[in-house]
Design a protein around this motif. Sequence first.
Motif, PDB file in Angstrom:
ATOM      1  N   THR A 151       0.832  -1.202   0.000  1.00 19.24           N
ATOM      2  CA  THR A 151       0.000   0.000   0.000  1.00 19.24           C
ATOM      3  C   THR A 151       0.866   1.251   0.000  1.00 19.24           C
ATOM      4  OG1 THR A 151      -1.646  -1.204   1.274  1.00 19.24           O
ATOM      5  CG2 THR A 151      -1.884   1.183   1.174  1.00 19.24           C
ATOM      6  N   ASP A 152       1.914   1.240   0.830  1.00 21.10           N
ATOM      7  CA  ASP A 152       2.790   2.402   0.916  1.00 21.10           C
ATOM      8  C   ASP A 152       3.568   2.617  -0.373  1.00 21.10           C
ATOM      9  OD1 ASP A 152       2.226   3.203   3.583  1.00 21.10           O
ATOM     10  OD2 ASP A 152       3.385   1.502   4.290  1.00 21.10           O
ATOM     11  N   ILE A 153       3.992   1.518  -0.986  1.00 18.03           N
ATOM     12  CA  ILE A 153       4.779   1.624  -2.218  1.00 18.03           C
ATOM     13  C   ILE A 153       3.944   2.241  -3.334  1.00 18.03           C
ATOM     14  CG2 ILE A 153       5.986   0.321  -4.015  1.00 18.03           C
ATOM     15  CD1 ILE A 153       6.489  -1.824  -1.823  1.00 18.03           C
ATOM     16  N   LEU A 154       2.718   1.759  -3.489  1.00 17.85           N
ATOM     17  CA  LEU A 154       1.911   2.166  -4.628  1.00 17.85           C
ATOM     18  C   LEU A 154       1.066   3.398  -4.354  1.00 17.85           C
ATOM     19  CD1 LEU A 154       0.783  -1.315  -5.961  1.00 17.85           C
ATOM     20  CD2 LEU A 154       2.789   0.011  -6.561  1.00 17.85           C
ATOM     21  N   LEU A 155       0.647   3.587  -3.118  1.00 14.53           N
ATOM     22  CA  LEU A 155      -0.180   4.744  -2.789  1.00 14.53           C
ATOM     23  C   LEU A 155       0.652   5.927  -2.331  1.00 14.53           C
ATOM     24  CD1 LEU A 155      -3.309   3.258  -1.010  1.00 14.53           C
ATOM     25  CD2 LEU A 155      -3.104   4.091  -3.339  1.00 14.53           C
ATOM     26  N   ASP A 156       1.984   5.763  -2.300  1.00 13.09           N
ATOM     27  CA  ASP A 156       2.863   6.888  -1.971  1.00 13.09           C
ATOM     28  C   ASP A 156       2.619   7.391  -0.553  1.00 13.09           C
ATOM     29  OD1 ASP A 156       4.799   8.779  -2.298  1.00 13.09           O
ATOM     30  OD2 ASP A 156       3.534  10.196  -3.364  1.00 13.09           O
ATOM     31  N   ASN A 205      13.680  -0.363  -8.608  1.00 14.17           N
ATOM     32  CA  ASN A 205      13.985  -1.793  -8.618  1.00 14.17           C
ATOM     33  C   ASN A 205      12.785  -2.625  -9.038  1.00 14.17           C
ATOM     34  OD1 ASN A 205      16.745  -1.758  -7.768  1.00 14.17           O
ATOM     35  ND2 ASN A 205      16.084  -1.295  -5.694  1.00 14.17           N
ATOM     36  N   LEU A 206      11.609  -2.220  -8.594  1.00 13.76           N
ATOM     37  CA  LEU A 206      10.387  -2.921  -8.994  1.00 13.76           C
ATOM     38  C   LEU A 206      10.205  -2.863 -10.503  1.00 13.76           C
ATOM     39  CD1 LEU A 206       7.593  -4.211  -8.419  1.00 13.76           C
ATOM     40  CD2 LEU A 206       6.713  -1.897  -8.063  1.00 13.76           C
ATOM     41  N   TRP A 207      10.354  -1.669 -11.063  1.00  5.94           N
ATOM     42  CA  TRP A 207      10.170  -1.482 -12.505  1.00  5.94           C
ATOM     43  C   TRP A 207      11.229  -2.254 -13.291  1.00  5.94           C
ATOM     44  CZ3 TRP A 207       6.252   1.506 -14.697  1.00  5.94           C
ATOM     45  CH2 TRP A 207       6.339   1.729 -16.070  1.00  5.94           C
ATOM     46  N   ALA A 208      12.495  -2.189 -12.843  1.00  2.91           N
ATOM     47  CA  ALA A 208      13.594  -2.862 -13.548  1.00  2.91           C
ATOM     48  C   ALA A 208      13.459  -4.370 -13.475  1.00  2.91           C
ATOM     49  CB  ALA A 208      14.937  -2.431 -12.956  1.00  2.91           C
ATOM     50  N   PHE A 209      13.058  -4.891 -12.307  1.00  7.76           N
ATOM     51  CA  PHE A 209      12.905  -6.330 -12.156  1.00  7.76           C
ATOM     52  C   PHE A 209      11.826  -6.849 -13.084  1.00  7.76           C
ATOM     53  CE2 PHE A 209      11.698 -10.337 -10.369  1.00  7.76           C
ATOM     54  CZ  PHE A 209      12.866 -10.865  -9.817  1.00  7.76           C
ATOM     55  N   GLY A 210      10.770  -6.081 -13.226  1.00  9.55           N
ATOM     56  CA  GLY A 210       9.674  -6.494 -14.099  1.00  9.55           C
ATOM     57  C   GLY A 210      10.029  -6.508 -15.562  1.00  9.55           C
ATOM     58  N   SER A 227       5.043  -9.393 -10.670  1.00 11.32           N
ATOM     59  CA  SER A 227       4.005  -9.199 -11.688  1.00 11.32           C
ATOM     60  C   SER A 227       2.708  -8.730 -11.047  1.00 11.32           C
ATOM     61  CB  SER A 227       3.766 -10.501 -12.460  1.00 11.32           C
ATOM     62  OG  SER A 227       4.918 -10.881 -13.170  1.00 11.32           O
ATOM     63  N   SER A 228       2.395  -9.303  -9.873  1.00  7.03           N
ATOM     64  CA  SER A 228       1.191  -8.894  -9.156  1.00  7.03           C
ATOM     65  C   SER A 228       1.280  -7.433  -8.732  1.00  7.03           C
ATOM     66  CB  SER A 228       0.999  -9.780  -7.931  1.00  7.03           C
ATOM     67  OG  SER A 228      -0.094  -9.343  -7.161  1.00  7.03           O
ATOM     68  N   ALA A 229       2.464  -7.034  -8.213  1.00  9.26           N
ATOM     69  CA  ALA A 229       2.649  -5.649  -7.773  1.00  9.26           C
ATOM     70  C   ALA A 229       2.561  -4.686  -8.946  1.00  9.26           C
ATOM     71  CB  ALA A 229       3.993  -5.497  -7.072  1.00  9.26           C
ATOM     72  N   LEU A 230       3.193  -5.054 -10.072  1.00 13.88           N
ATOM     73  CA  LEU A 230       3.150  -4.204 -11.260  1.00 13.88           C
ATOM     74  C   LEU A 230       1.737  -4.139 -11.836  1.00 13.88           C
ATOM     75  CD1 LEU A 230       6.486  -5.248 -12.997  1.00 13.88           C
ATOM     76  CD2 LEU A 230       5.940  -2.991 -12.093  1.00 13.88           C
ATOM     77  N   GLY A 231       1.019  -5.266 -11.756  1.00 15.79           N
ATOM     78  CA  GLY A 231      -0.366  -5.262 -12.203  1.00 15.79           C
ATOM     79  C   GLY A 231      -1.221  -4.328 -11.360  1.00 15.79           C
ATOM     80  N   THR A 232      -0.952  -4.327 -10.045  1.00 13.61           N
ATOM     81  CA  THR A 232      -1.652  -3.400  -9.159  1.00 13.61           C
ATOM     82  C   THR A 232      -1.309  -1.963  -9.509  1.00 13.61           C
ATOM     83  OG1 THR A 232      -1.560  -5.038  -7.382  1.00 13.61           O
ATOM     84  CG2 THR A 232      -2.056  -2.773  -6.743  1.00 13.61           C
ATOM     85  N   LEU A 233      -0.034  -1.723  -9.806  1.00 14.85           N
ATOM     86  CA  LEU A 233       0.411  -0.388 -10.210  1.00 14.85           C
ATOM     87  C   LEU A 233      -0.322   0.068 -11.464  1.00 14.85           C
ATOM     88  CD1 LEU A 233       2.519   1.879  -9.683  1.00 14.85           C
ATOM     89  CD2 LEU A 233       4.040   0.679 -11.239  1.00 14.85           C
ATOM     90  N   GLN A 234      -0.447  -0.840 -12.430  1.00 12.50           N
ATOM     91  CA  GLN A 234      -1.165  -0.517 -13.666  1.00 12.50           C
ATOM     92  C   GLN A 234      -2.627  -0.198 -13.373  1.00 12.50           C
ATOM     93  OE1 GLN A 234      -1.377  -3.773 -16.444  1.00 12.50           O
ATOM     94  NE2 GLN A 234      -2.966  -2.779 -17.663  1.00 12.50           N
ATOM     95  N   THR A 235      -3.246  -1.016 -12.533  1.00 15.81           N
ATOM     96  CA  THR A 235      -4.655  -0.816 -12.192  1.00 15.81           C
ATOM     97  C   THR A 235      -4.881   0.520 -11.495  1.00 15.81           C
ATOM     98  OG1 THR A 235      -4.962  -3.212 -11.964  1.00 15.81           O
ATOM     99  CG2 THR A 235      -6.618  -1.791 -10.933  1.00 15.81           C
ATOM    100  N   THR A 276      -1.124  11.639  -6.285  1.00 17.17           N
ATOM    101  CA  THR A 276      -0.198  10.562  -6.665  1.00 17.17           C
ATOM    102  C   THR A 276       0.966  11.097  -7.506  1.00 17.17           C
ATOM    103  OG1 THR A 276      -1.509  10.091  -8.654  1.00 17.17           O
ATOM    104  CG2 THR A 276      -2.040   8.840  -6.671  1.00 17.17           C
ATOM    105  N   ARG A 277       1.285  12.363  -7.355  1.00 20.59           N
ATOM    106  CA  ARG A 277       2.203  13.027  -8.286  1.00 20.59           C
ATOM    107  C   ARG A 277       3.612  12.435  -8.278  1.00 20.59           C
ATOM    108  NH1 ARG A 277       1.652  19.281  -9.825  1.00 20.59           N
ATOM    109  NH2 ARG A 277       2.984  19.237 -11.658  1.00 20.59           N
ATOM    110  N   PHE A 278       4.125  12.093  -7.100  1.00 21.47           N
ATOM    111  CA  PHE A 278       5.473  11.515  -7.017  1.00 21.47           C
ATOM    112  C   PHE A 278       5.535  10.232  -7.841  1.00 21.47           C
ATOM    113  CE2 PHE A 278       8.952   9.888  -3.911  1.00 21.47           C
ATOM    114  CZ  PHE A 278       9.949  10.278  -4.799  1.00 21.47           C
ATOM    115  N   LEU A 279       4.557   9.363  -7.646  1.00 21.64           N
ATOM    116  CA  LEU A 279       4.513   8.103  -8.381  1.00 21.64           C
ATOM    117  C   LEU A 279       4.296   8.335  -9.869  1.00 21.64           C
ATOM    118  CD1 LEU A 279       4.384   5.007  -8.470  1.00 21.64           C
ATOM    119  CD2 LEU A 279       1.956   5.175  -7.894  1.00 21.64           C
TER     120      LEU A 279
END
Length: 406
Positions: A41-46, A93-98, A114-122, A355-358
């Motif tokens: 939650t903290d990673i994706l919701l900033d 690191n998340l983006w590069a690993f994916g 993949s699940s985390a990146l999918g959540t990021l996309q959503t 969500t500007r930082f993200l």
Amino acid sequence: SRVESCHEYLAINTTSWILTNIGLCLFTGGDDKRVIIHGLTDILLDALPENIIQKKHKHKKKVYFNINDLDASRKGLEDIAVVEKHKLNGWINLWAFGQGDDDEKDGTTKDMVSSALGTLQTMTEPVILNLCEDKVKYERVFARLNNDATDIAGLKQINDLVDTVITKQSCYNFKIKQPTGDLIQLLCDGSAANKELHELAAELATDPVISGMYEGPVSIKKMKRGVEKSLLKNYASNDIFSFDKELDFAFLKDLARAGITCRDLRAIYNCLDKLLNVYGKQVEIVRMKNRFIPESELGYRDILLNLRFIDQIDKDDPNKKTYKYNGHIVELQLHHEKFQNVRKKGKGHANYGATRFLMDFIKITTKKDIIKQQKSGGDKIEDKIHKHTPQEAIKENLAELWNVTA
């Protein structure tokens, strides 16, 4: 799904994923050989993690800048810088690993990433969608503005004033920076300048030839946002993210800011004219950004002025001046009523701000990826989109808004 936050330091120097009883977490390692555990939650919701030892805790809203306690403020700046650096490093690191070679990845780790990146996309899709919807509305307003006689005349007056007066002043410098890169000093000076700036904005708004609406009061920009902008600036201009790179804040010219909404472009011109001819001995325009131009990244259009408050003018040489607030530069925003109406009714600006930082990280990273692909002669963008990775789906969504494939 909702993942509860859990943060603690571990003596590990690595980046890895784990699945615990609280859900998916990311270890973001740094040069200090410590790791912060961020909940997804903290990673994706900033969200801003707190540096704690206990697992059970409550988030408390902490004030990091206190003008009456500068030592505590500097400690607060150090704390925020550490947390935001780890956060940005985690995203990188998340983006590069994916994007790495799937054959070299552990199956469990690959699924979780993949699940985390999918959540990021959503999560980013509705933000981008709202921005796109607002952009269409802004473009319609701009098209109508170009058919309005008052706005056409006002824009011509503004352009003439910029070309013949504003940019010809000795004080004008589009690349100007603050007199210091020390964020604490800038916040102190900005706090003092902010009061006079808002008094000026309120006075201008009530002038009969402007008859605008004062958009205030607004406090100075938060320390956290200043750190985010500095980190993103460093990240955008460097191939490798470094924990050790010193943050410079001299480019921040909007720590103290105020706004006036005007009914049309002629009123905005009158505001500029008043600043030059009535308030010319109190304030000077050192920089101006005119966004009433054919192309606008997010569609919104206004005029941004960077001002400096004058203390004294040399009687023998008018170009020699001393300035209040250590020469701190402030920002005055001149809005058009029709654009402001769209912004206030739409969801794009509010969601983007939250969500500007993200979102800015994704924008910068996407452009970096495309430049790297073009230089290496790798897969074409169109081919990669067909792979349906979350990153490529995000790029595809961003293409309409920011033209990231250009």
